[in-house]
Motif scaffolding. Sequence first.
Motif, PDB file in Angstrom:
ATOM      1  N   TYR A 260      12.087  22.622 118.003  1.00 49.28           N
ATOM      2  CA  TYR A 260      10.455  23.000 117.465  1.00 49.28           C
ATOM      3  C   TYR A 260      10.424  23.487 116.101  1.00 49.28           C
ATOM      4  O   TYR A 260       9.495  23.281 115.359  1.00 49.28           O
ATOM      5  N   ALA A 263      10.567  21.055 113.516  1.00 51.12           N
ATOM      6  CA  ALA A 263       9.327  19.933 113.494  1.00 51.12           C
ATOM      7  C   ALA A 263       8.179  20.928 112.858  1.00 51.12           C
ATOM      8  O   ALA A 263       7.580  20.318 111.859  1.00 51.12           O
ATOM      9  N   VAL A 294      11.544  16.020 116.625  1.00 53.47           N
ATOM     10  CA  VAL A 294      10.564  15.556 118.028  1.00 53.47           C
ATOM     11  C   VAL A 294      11.150  15.023 119.267  1.00 53.47           C
ATOM     12  O   VAL A 294      11.261  15.300 120.273  1.00 53.47           O
ATOM     13  N   ARG A 297      13.455  17.329 120.734  1.00 47.90           N
ATOM     14  CA  ARG A 297      12.706  18.401 121.512  1.00 47.90           C
ATOM     15  C   ARG A 297      12.402  17.890 123.019  1.00 47.90           C
ATOM     16  O   ARG A 297      12.198  18.441 123.945  1.00 47.90           O
ATOM     17  N   ARG A 298      12.055  16.581 123.138  1.00 46.84           N
ATOM     18  CA  ARG A 298      11.610  15.989 124.190  1.00 46.84           C
ATOM     19  C   ARG A 298      12.674  15.628 125.271  1.00 46.84           C
ATOM     20  O   ARG A 298      12.601  15.168 126.422  1.00 46.84           O
TER      21      ARG A 298
END
Length: 300
Positions: A260, A263, A294, A297-298
Amino acid sequence: MTLVSVVIPTRNRHQFLSETVASVQEQTFLDWELIIVDEASNDETPVYLRSLSDPRIRFTRHAYAQGVAAARNTGLAQAGGELVMFLDDDDLLRSDALDTLRRALADYPDALAASAACRLFRETGDSDRVYRPARAYSRRIWREVLFGWWSNSGQNLYRTAVIRDIGGFDTALRAGEDRMLWLEIARRGNVCLVPTVAMEYRQHPGQFTQSSDWEAERQLIWQRFIHSLPPSLHAEGVAIRRAAALTADAEAARAAGHFYTGARLQCAAFVAAPRLLVSPLVARPMYWNFKKCVQRRRTP
């Protein structure tokens, strides 16, 4: 046919130097001269240099080590070619390197220099082709160089008159003199970027001799260049360096698993220097870093 001068500064790297010289001798383009500047080597280098019989090769010797900038300037002063390359003594040219770069400068007469791709060979034996756009083009790239884009010496061919007009390499700098030269070239005019691999960059023990205050030297170079820009570009120059710092922090955050934060920092870099988002040289690595942050993070 245009004569190309190749300048190799060297010190105590006889084994690497002989291979580098051989890569010059194997060029498909034949109208070259090679000037080797020996920085007071105390290994087998002087014996090797005296054994060279190729009439296109000559060498000179400094009585004491003056540094790579001074050695390159010595070679530049002796260069008779309209085009000049400064090749490190541990790198290898591909056989068509001089011809590829020479043709690029002929095709783009507005360009002050041509820069091709390289393949990086690590100590482990692995290798990678360092990213370059897929097509050749000529453009101003001072913003990219200020951001941190880089091209090693043997990837580049310069118009000799331009380097002499700049004054050659800054011998007052203990490190980063080639980066300063690139900034000066990029500010003055276009650079032709070539996708073809022209040089093999070899990593090996003892290769790097950067001083302990290398980071301070780099910051000095950035500041000097920004202050030399027209006043209307000062703010943009500062913003580009901020974008570079934010991108480095974003990469460090991603490497540490803080996706996070990575990003967010990369987005801040985009905002700081939006013109870099359309750069064919640095936009892709910036987007790649953001995408990796990203995606991770997902990941559940």
